[in-house]
Scaffold this motif. Structure first.
Motif, PDB file in Angstrom:
ATOM      1  N   ARG A 162       0.840  -1.193   0.000  1.00 37.95           N
ATOM      2  CA  ARG A 162       0.000   0.000   0.000  1.00 37.95           C
ATOM      3  C   ARG A 162       0.880   1.251   0.000  1.00 37.95           C
ATOM      4  N   PRO A 163       0.364   2.351  -0.511  1.00 39.58           N
ATOM      5  CA  PRO A 163       1.141   3.595  -0.489  1.00 39.58           C
ATOM      6  C   PRO A 163       1.236   4.172   0.916  1.00 39.58           C
ATOM      7  N   ILE A 164       2.338   4.832   1.192  1.00 35.92           N
ATOM      8  CA  ILE A 164       2.471   5.589   2.438  1.00 35.92           C
ATOM      9  C   ILE A 164       1.733   6.908   2.233  1.00 35.92           C
ATOM     10  N   LYS A 165       0.687   7.114   2.981  1.00 36.26           N
ATOM     11  CA  LYS A 165      -0.244   8.201   2.683  1.00 36.26           C
ATOM     12  C   LYS A 165       0.410   9.580   2.715  1.00 36.26           C
ATOM     13  N   ALA A 166       1.265   9.816   3.709  1.00 38.96           N
ATOM     14  CA  ALA A 166       1.872  11.135   3.827  1.00 38.96           C
ATOM     15  C   ALA A 166       2.712  11.464   2.598  1.00 38.96           C
ATOM     16  N   ILE A 167       3.389  10.461   2.043  1.00 40.61           N
ATOM     17  CA  ILE A 167       4.212  10.683   0.850  1.00 40.61           C
ATOM     18  C   ILE A 167       3.328  10.770  -0.388  1.00 40.61           C
ATOM     19  N   ALA A 168       2.286   9.917  -0.437  1.00 43.76           N
ATOM     20  CA  ALA A 168       1.388   9.934  -1.594  1.00 43.76           C
ATOM     21  C   ALA A 168       0.672  11.269  -1.743  1.00 43.76           C
ATOM     22  N   ARG A 169       0.346  11.909  -0.608  1.00 45.53           N
ATOM     23  CA  ARG A 169      -0.291  13.225  -0.700  1.00 45.53           C
ATOM     24  C   ARG A 169       0.662  14.264  -1.284  1.00 45.53           C
ATOM     25  N   LYS A 170       1.915  14.162  -0.926  1.00 48.04           N
ATOM     26  CA  LYS A 170       2.899  15.134  -1.399  1.00 48.04           C
ATOM     27  C   LYS A 170       3.351  14.840  -2.823  1.00 48.04           C
ATOM     28  N   TYR A 171       3.417  13.527  -3.130  1.00 50.84           N
ATOM     29  CA  TYR A 171       3.881  13.116  -4.463  1.00 50.84           C
ATOM     30  C   TYR A 171       2.858  12.149  -5.059  1.00 50.84           C
ATOM     31  N   PRO A 172       1.762  12.668  -5.623  1.00 49.02           N
ATOM     32  CA  PRO A 172       0.709  11.792  -6.169  1.00 49.02           C
ATOM     33  C   PRO A 172       1.260  10.840  -7.219  1.00 49.02           C
ATOM     34  N   ALA A 173       0.733   9.611  -7.208  1.00 49.01           N
ATOM     35  CA  ALA A 173       1.238   8.584  -8.115  1.00 49.01           C
ATOM     36  C   ALA A 173       1.120   8.992  -9.577  1.00 49.01           C
ATOM     37  N   ALA A 174       0.065   9.711  -9.916  1.00 51.68           N
ATOM     38  CA  ALA A 174      -0.122  10.113 -11.310  1.00 51.68           C
ATOM     39  C   ALA A 174       0.983  11.040 -11.791  1.00 51.68           C
ATOM     40  N   ASP A 175       1.518  11.832 -10.871  1.00 53.11           N
ATOM     41  CA  ASP A 175       2.552  12.795 -11.246  1.00 53.11           C
ATOM     42  C   ASP A 175       3.963  12.276 -10.970  1.00 53.11           C
ATOM     43  N   TYR A 176       4.083  11.383 -10.008  1.00 54.96           N
ATOM     44  CA  TYR A 176       5.407  10.884  -9.603  1.00 54.96           C
ATOM     45  C   TYR A 176       5.382   9.351  -9.525  1.00 54.96           C
ATOM     46  N   PRO A 177       5.222   8.682 -10.666  1.00 52.73           N
ATOM     47  CA  PRO A 177       5.089   7.215 -10.624  1.00 52.73           C
ATOM     48  C   PRO A 177       6.304   6.504 -10.041  1.00 52.73           C
ATOM     49  N   GLU A 178       7.511   7.017 -10.276  1.00 50.02           N
ATOM     50  CA  GLU A 178       8.705   6.346  -9.765  1.00 50.02           C
ATOM     51  C   GLU A 178       8.779   6.451  -8.236  1.00 50.02           C
ATOM     52  N   ILE A 179       8.389   7.604  -7.714  1.00 49.89           N
ATOM     53  CA  ILE A 179       8.393   7.765  -6.262  1.00 49.89           C
ATOM     54  C   ILE A 179       7.333   6.872  -5.630  1.00 49.89           C
ATOM     55  N   SER A 180       6.145   6.853  -6.213  1.00 48.82           N
ATOM     56  CA  SER A 180       5.050   6.056  -5.634  1.00 48.82           C
ATOM     57  C   SER A 180       5.387   4.569  -5.650  1.00 48.82           C
ATOM     58  N   LYS A 181       6.183   4.133  -6.629  1.00 49.45           N
ATOM     59  CA  LYS A 181       6.537   2.720  -6.720  1.00 49.45           C
ATOM     60  C   LYS A 181       7.352   2.269  -5.517  1.00 49.45           C
ATOM     61  N   HIS A 182       8.149   3.182  -4.974  1.00 46.45           N
ATOM     62  CA  HIS A 182       9.030   2.829  -3.866  1.00 46.45           C
ATOM     63  C   HIS A 182       8.507   3.291  -2.509  1.00 46.45           C
ATOM     64  N   ALA A 183       7.670   4.298  -2.502  1.00 44.84           N
ATOM     65  CA  ALA A 183       7.176   4.846  -1.232  1.00 44.84           C
ATOM     66  C   ALA A 183       5.951   4.060  -0.780  1.00 44.84           C
ATOM     67  N   SER A 184       6.191   2.845  -0.326  1.00 41.23           N
ATOM     68  CA  SER A 184       5.092   1.963   0.040  1.00 41.23           C
ATOM     69  C   SER A 184       5.480   1.141   1.261  1.00 41.23           C
ATOM     70  N   TYR A 185       4.480   0.474   1.817  1.00 42.52           N
ATOM     71  CA  TYR A 185       4.715  -0.452   2.918  1.00 42.52           C
ATOM     72  C   TYR A 185       3.864  -1.694   2.661  1.00 42.52           C
ATOM     73  N   ILE A 186       4.086  -2.740   3.444  1.00 46.58           N
ATOM     74  CA  ILE A 186       3.308  -3.965   3.276  1.00 46.58           C
ATOM     75  C   ILE A 186       2.361  -4.126   4.463  1.00 46.58           C
ATOM     76  N   ASP A 187       1.100  -4.269   4.140  1.00 50.15           N
ATOM     77  CA  ASP A 187       0.055  -4.528   5.127  1.00 50.15           C
ATOM     78  C   ASP A 187      -0.078  -6.044   5.261  1.00 50.15           C
ATOM     79  N   PHE A 188       0.247  -6.582   6.450  1.00 52.09           N
ATOM     80  CA  PHE A 188       0.187  -8.018   6.690  1.00 52.09           C
ATOM     81  C   PHE A 188      -1.132  -8.450   7.343  1.00 52.09           C
ATOM     82  N   TYR A 189      -2.140  -7.601   7.287  1.00 48.34           N
ATOM     83  CA  TYR A 189      -3.513  -7.905   7.709  1.00 48.34           C
ATOM     84  C   TYR A 189      -3.726  -7.968   9.221  1.00 48.34           C
TER      85      TYR A 189
END
Length: 508
Positions: free
Chosen positions: A199-226
């Motif tokens: 899932r995306p890290i929300k604080a980073i996704a707000r600053k760097y939206p995936a549509a505008d910064y696809p390379e950043i969004s690809k790496h700025a994530s975490y894993i939700d283990f449920y």
């Protein structure tokens, strides 16, 4: 009657099987989907757009691209510059053409089970979780189509073969919908899930939206283990799993994680990665209290071996004994005797404090060192017990919520399975639930007739006992499936074998 086109032979595993007075259950067989037939099925199910989505998802599962090029299209300099992961390659049996066909043709697999030495096998089609790589629009329809395809492909052989259903868990509701369809409509009995969702890290996704910064969004994530720290409450999903009596399985790997991201060496990335990925998932269920709230939930963690299940259990006990809610007070700075500390420094550390105007409290902080300095506030009482959600009040609770809930897939030649059965080392003298997982269909098993004999070799070499072997290939797998669903083996070869053996056992 058609004669087989392959020469049948008495394999070493068949010879071992002939000496056993109990059935053999294989919990992990990998089969291939014949692409043209699957495409046709998906086409009828959802049209050309769904087929395109499937092909795209299959192409992106292991592809690691950067700048529009995958690993093999990049030069060594480009791989270094982009840190492009070298993903799995040549992962299927090919030289053994008979086996290649066996994993693709259900009738042939069913015919050759005697050579393998198994009475019943749970199948993991290699495409079963491919839809996870599809977008939101296609993920559920693709899962539904592929599960339906597998149910139809293997229904004729259901007395000895059962395919798993792939279940997406991007949200609990999505999982519930596909679970109910797979079980109630298709009659599938086992599910396979990924052990986490990126899932995306929300604080980073707000600053760097995936549509505008696809390379950043690809790496700025975490894993939700449920099970812990999730954005969603997955309890409704686990509740539905238990209600429907479904055993849960996962092949959750960690290739690409930090420490498993070589840009040149697949084996560097591969060794131990299933154990690492499954460990994160299992610990999330344990520490999140899932196995406490759902004691009848049964989860099999495959391809990682069973030794890690043993050492995590041991470390859970060790750490709980040192950091349970009472013992953790040993490390609370408030419990230090600052007067005694000051007296000891005056007697034994006069040179350290000579010429310094030392306040006793400052002396405590300086003695703790930089790494242990107090934080901006002390932890809240509710934050002191890492075992609180799991409800651990004793070592016996750890046994119930780890050992009883989890089963660990061990491949046939894995000598480390001895750790699972070492009741002299495992706390409370228990044996970890190792289950026989041949992994046939993958590159590590070049001959499907070998695994059962390889596991028996461990008995002859003194690695495990004959009693442990029986638990590995029958007792533990049988408990795994029937503790989740007592009717799991009704109408199967296992039920017939056990019924036939009952009079002999009674006479003995």
């Amino acid at each position: 009657m058609n004669q087989p086109l392959h020469p049948s032979h008495a394999s070493r595993s068949a010879a071992v099987k002939a000496t056993l007075d109990f059935p053999v259950i294989d919990t992990d067989v990998h089969v291939n989907d014949y692409a043209p037939v699957l495409d046709d099925y998906v086409q009828h199910y959802g049209g050309g757009k769904l087929v395109d989505a499937l092909r795209k998802a299959l192409g992106s599962r292991f592809a690691t691209k950067s700048g529009g090029k995958d690993w093999y299209q990049q030069t060594p300099a480009e791989r270094q510059d982009n840190r492009t992961l070298r993903s799995p390659w040549w992962a299927r049996v090919t030289r053994n053409t008979l086996d290649l066909a066996t994993y693709t043709l259900p009738e042939l697999l069913n015919e050759r089970l005697a050579e393998q030495g198994a009475d019943y096998s749970v199948l993991f089609p290699n495409d079963v979780l491919a839809p996870l790589a599809a977008g939101d629009e296609f993920r559920q329809p693709l899962h539904r189509a592929i599960n339906h395809f597998h149910a139809d492909q293997y229904r004729k052989y259901s007395d000895r073969l059962t395919p798993v259903a792939g279940i997406p868990l991007n949200t609990p509701q999505e999982g519930i919908e596909e679970l109910e369809f797979a079980v109630k409509t298709l009659g599938l009995k086992v599910i396979n899930i990924a052990g986490g969702v990126k899932r995306p890290i929300k604080a980073i996704a707000r600053k760097y939206p995936a549509a505008d910064y696809p390379e950043i969004s690809k790496h700025a994530s975490y894993i939700d283990f449920y099970g812990i720290d999730s954005e969603y409450d997955y309890d409704p999903f686990w509740a539905k799993v238990v209600e429907l009596g479904v055993p849960v399985t996962t092949h959750y790997g960690s290739q690409g994680w930090t420490g498993r991201h070589s840009i040149s060496n697949y084996m560097f990335n591969h060794i131990g990665h299933f154990a690492d990925g499954s460990q994160a998932f299992a610990k999330a269920l344990f520490f999140g209290g899932v196995t406490r709230r759902f004691p009848n939930l049964r989860v099999a963690l495959l391809e990682g071996g069973a030794d890690w299940g043993s050492h995590v259990y041991t470390h859970l006990v060790d750490r709980w004994e040192k950091r349970n809610r009472a013992a953790v007070q040993n490390y609370n700075p408030a419990n230090a005797d600052v007067a005694l500390l000051h007296e000891l420094f005056q007697r034994y550390g006069a040179d350290f404090i000579r010429g310094r105007d030392i306040d006793p409290r400052q002396l405590l902080r300086d003695s703790l060192g930089i790494s242990a300095l107090p934080h901006s506030r002390d932890p809240h009482p509710d934050e002191l017990d890492d075992f609180a959600a799991a409800g651990i009040e004793s070592v016996e609770d750890i046994r119930k919520r780890w050992v009883d809930s989890f089963y660990f897939g061990s491949e046939s030649d894995d000598r480390t399975v001895a750790a699972a059965f070492n009741d002299k080392v495992n706390p409370l003298g228990v044996k970890i639930n190792a289950i026989w997982s041949s992994d046939i269909g993958h590159w590590d098993v070049p001959d499907l007739t070998a695994p059962l004999a390889e596991s028996w070799d461990l008995v002859e070499q003194g690695v495990i006992s004959a009693q442990d072997f029986k638990a590995l290939v029958f007792g533990n797998p049988y408990r795994f499936y029937t503790e989740a669903n007592p009717a799991f083996f009704q109408g199967t070869a296992i039920e017939r074998k056990l019924a036939a053996a009952a009079p002999a056992r009674a006479a003995a």
